[in-house]
Design a protein around this motif. Structure first.
Motif, PDB file in Angstrom:
ATOM      1  N   GLN A   1       0.834  -1.203   0.000  1.00  0.00           N
ATOM      2  CA  GLN A   1       0.000   0.000   0.000  1.00  0.00           C
ATOM      3  C   GLN A   1       0.872   1.258   0.000  1.00  0.00           C
ATOM      4  O   GLN A   1       0.548   2.239  -0.675  1.00  0.00           O
ATOM      5  N   TYR A   2       1.959   1.208   0.744  1.00  0.00           N
ATOM      6  CA  TYR A   2       2.880   2.345   0.799  1.00  0.00           C
ATOM      7  C   TYR A   2       3.473   2.621  -0.585  1.00  0.00           C
ATOM      8  O   TYR A   2       3.513   3.774  -1.040  1.00  0.00           O
ATOM      9  N   ALA A   3       3.909   1.570  -1.269  1.00  0.00           N
ATOM     10  CA  ALA A   3       4.486   1.721  -2.604  1.00  0.00           C
ATOM     11  C   ALA A   3       3.447   2.284  -3.581  1.00  0.00           C
ATOM     12  O   ALA A   3       3.773   3.132  -4.428  1.00  0.00           O
ATOM     13  N   GLU A   4       2.217   1.824  -3.473  1.00  0.00           N
ATOM     14  CA  GLU A   4       1.160   2.310  -4.352  1.00  0.00           C
ATOM     15  C   GLU A   4       0.867   3.789  -4.098  1.00  0.00           C
ATOM     16  O   GLU A   4       0.683   4.573  -5.037  1.00  0.00           O
ATOM     17  N   MET A   5       0.829   4.174  -2.843  1.00  0.00           N
ATOM     18  CA  MET A   5       0.581   5.577  -2.506  1.00  0.00           C
ATOM     19  C   MET A   5       1.714   6.469  -3.012  1.00  0.00           C
ATOM     20  O   MET A   5       1.467   7.563  -3.570  1.00  0.00           O
ATOM     21  N   LEU A   6       2.950   6.027  -2.859  1.00  0.00           N
ATOM     22  CA  LEU A   6       4.084   6.798  -3.366  1.00  0.00           C
ATOM     23  C   LEU A   6       4.019   6.950  -4.879  1.00  0.00           C
ATOM     24  O   LEU A   6       4.269   8.028  -5.429  1.00  0.00           O
ATOM     25  N   LEU A   7       3.678   5.852  -5.562  1.00  0.00           N
ATOM     26  CA  LEU A   7       3.585   5.874  -7.021  1.00  0.00           C
ATOM     27  C   LEU A   7       2.520   6.860  -7.474  1.00  0.00           C
ATOM     28  O   LEU A   7       2.759   7.686  -8.377  1.00  0.00           O
ATOM     29  N   ARG A   8       1.339   6.787  -6.875  1.00  0.00           N
ATOM     30  CA  ARG A   8       0.232   7.649  -7.289  1.00  0.00           C
ATOM     31  C   ARG A   8       0.500   9.112  -6.955  1.00  0.00           C
ATOM     32  O   ARG A   8       0.127  10.003  -7.720  1.00  0.00           O
ATOM     33  N   LEU A   9       1.138   9.377  -5.827  1.00  0.00           N
ATOM     34  CA  LEU A   9       1.480  10.745  -5.478  1.00  0.00           C
ATOM     35  C   LEU A   9       2.502  11.302  -6.460  1.00  0.00           C
ATOM     36  O   LEU A   9       2.378  12.461  -6.906  1.00  0.00           O
ATOM     37  N   THR A  10       3.497  10.504  -6.805  1.00  0.00           N
ATOM     38  CA  THR A  10       4.506  10.946  -7.768  1.00  0.00           C
ATOM     39  C   THR A  10       3.863  11.262  -9.112  1.00  0.00           C
ATOM     40  O   THR A  10       4.188  12.276  -9.752  1.00  0.00           O
ATOM     41  N   GLU A  11       2.946  10.416  -9.548  1.00  0.00           N
ATOM     42  CA  GLU A  11       2.233  10.665 -10.801  1.00  0.00           C
ATOM     43  C   GLU A  11       1.439  11.965 -10.723  1.00  0.00           C
ATOM     44  O   GLU A  11       1.396  12.737 -11.680  1.00  0.00           O
ATOM     45  N   ARG A  12       0.812  12.201  -9.586  1.00  0.00           N
ATOM     46  CA  ARG A  12       0.023  13.430  -9.398  1.00  0.00           C
ATOM     47  C   ARG A  12       0.913  14.667  -9.481  1.00  0.00           C
ATOM     48  O   ARG A  12       0.574  15.654 -10.162  1.00  0.00           O
ATOM     49  N   LEU A  13       2.055  14.625  -8.821  1.00  0.00           N
ATOM     50  CA  LEU A  13       2.968  15.763  -8.843  1.00  0.00           C
ATOM     51  C   LEU A  13       3.580  15.969 -10.214  1.00  0.00           C
ATOM     52  O   LEU A  13       3.728  17.103 -10.685  1.00  0.00           O
ATOM     53  N   ASP A  14       3.959  14.877 -10.882  1.00  0.00           N
ATOM     54  CA  ASP A  14       4.537  14.980 -12.217  1.00  0.00           C
ATOM     55  C   ASP A  14       3.547  15.590 -13.208  1.00  0.00           C
ATOM     56  O   ASP A  14       3.944  16.315 -14.135  1.00  0.00           O
ATOM     57  N   SER A  15       2.262  15.305 -13.019  1.00  0.00           N
ATOM     58  CA  SER A  15       1.253  15.831 -13.949  1.00  0.00           C
ATOM     59  C   SER A  15       1.090  17.345 -13.816  1.00  0.00           C
ATOM     60  O   SER A  15       0.529  17.987 -14.693  1.00  0.00           O
ATOM     61  N   GLN A  16       1.592  17.905 -12.703  1.00  0.00           N
ATOM     62  CA  GLN A  16       1.466  19.346 -12.482  1.00  0.00           C
ATOM     63  C   GLN A  16       2.673  20.112 -12.997  1.00  0.00           C
ATOM     64  O   GLN A  16       2.674  21.356 -12.987  1.00  0.00           O
ATOM     65  N   LEU A  17       3.709  19.408 -13.413  1.00  0.00           N
ATOM     66  CA  LEU A  17       4.938  20.072 -13.887  1.00  0.00           C
ATOM     67  C   LEU A  17       4.745  20.648 -15.292  1.00  0.00           C
ATOM     68  O   LEU A  17       3.982  20.130 -16.078  1.00  0.00           O
TER      69      LEU A  17
END
Length: 265
Positions: free
Chosen positions: A249-265
């Motif tokens: 679950q931790y790995a999934e949350m990190l992955l999804r958060l990273t995707e969210r932040l990358d989409s804002q760049l």
């Protein structure tokens, strides 16, 4: 003197006086409207963000008993996990919707409440959809299905939210260490996870709190509610990273958060 020094939102009596004044004035406003207007009026009341520090003052200074969970939160963490922190009670707020029903579907029973995820940016598309007017593409997701169609935590379209607190303002990527008071960066990322995707079978709404200190991230992981929305740890007392067994679950949350932040760049 205390009110002046601490601010009206940090001192319990002054805060409650201002709260009562707003309630009274809103009542005056609504009672003064003609019936033909009032029956057609939709009202949406939003808090800004999080539980006010005055509530902690009520407990610590005035001895108010808010129950075991709230008392423990204030006793153990003071004001550090309420407004404006990225923890659940620091970034979450209540919203109250009052308005006329529709022929189909019917308005839910008065007093109905939902723990479905809703963000402030969702207000604009919700209003536009309510009045059946077109609106440009944006980050918001209409929560009208929650109000009128019975959408719940599992079926509502919004399945993630992100709260951020950082300074200096501007580009958070320029923050070097995150060391207070010159810099600060913390995030609270919520996402609903499907338990079927993980070995331990545990799903629900998870909260990943990331704080950037000394040039590196310090993470905490909490399970706020079960798959069906039943509260589990809304006060974020039990860090799952300390317990172990939630690495997936931790790995999934990190992955999804990273995707969210990358989409804002």
């Amino acid at each position: 003197d205390a009110a002046v020094a601490g601010g009206f939102d940090t001192v319990w009596p002054q805060y409650m006086a201002s709260f009562e004044a707003v309630d009274i004035e809103l009542g005056y406003f609504l009672s003064g409207l003609p019936a033909r207007v009032r029956t057609k009026l939709s009202i949406l009341i939003l808090g800004d963000n999080g539980v006010e520090p005055a509530i902690e003052d009520a407990h610590s200074t005035w001895g108010k008993d808010f129950g075991p969970d709230w008392n423990r939160l204030f006793d153990d963490y003071g004001t550090t996990r309420i407004k404006p922190s990225p923890y659940f009670w620091g970034s979450s707020s209540y919203a109250i919707w009052n308005g006329p029903g529709r022929t189909t579907p019917d308005l839910p029973t008065a007093g109905t409440k939902s723990m479905a995820m809703v963000d402030i940016v969702d207000v604009f598309p919700t209003i536009a959809e309510y009045f059946e007017v077109p609106y440009p593409s944006n980050d918001g997701i209409s929560f009208l299905p929650v109000v009128y169609d019975g959408a719940d935590v599992q079926t509502h379209a919004r399945q993630e939210t992100l709260a951020e607190e950082f300074w200096p303002c501007g580009d958070w990527r320029l923050i070097q260490t995150g060391d207070f008071p010159a810099e600060h960066l913390s995030r609270g990322y919520h996402r609903r996870l499907d338990g079927a995707l993980f070995t331990n079978g545990v799903g629900g709404r998870f909260s990943l709190v990331r704080t950037f200190v000394g040039g590196q991230y310090q993470d905490e992981l909490f399970r706020l509610s079960a798959q069906d929305g039943t509260p589990v740890d809304l006060f974020e007392f039990d860090d799952l990273l300390l317990q172990g067994g939630f690495e997936e679950q931790y790995a999934e949350m990190l992955l999804r958060l990273t995707e969210r932040l990358d989409s804002q760049l």
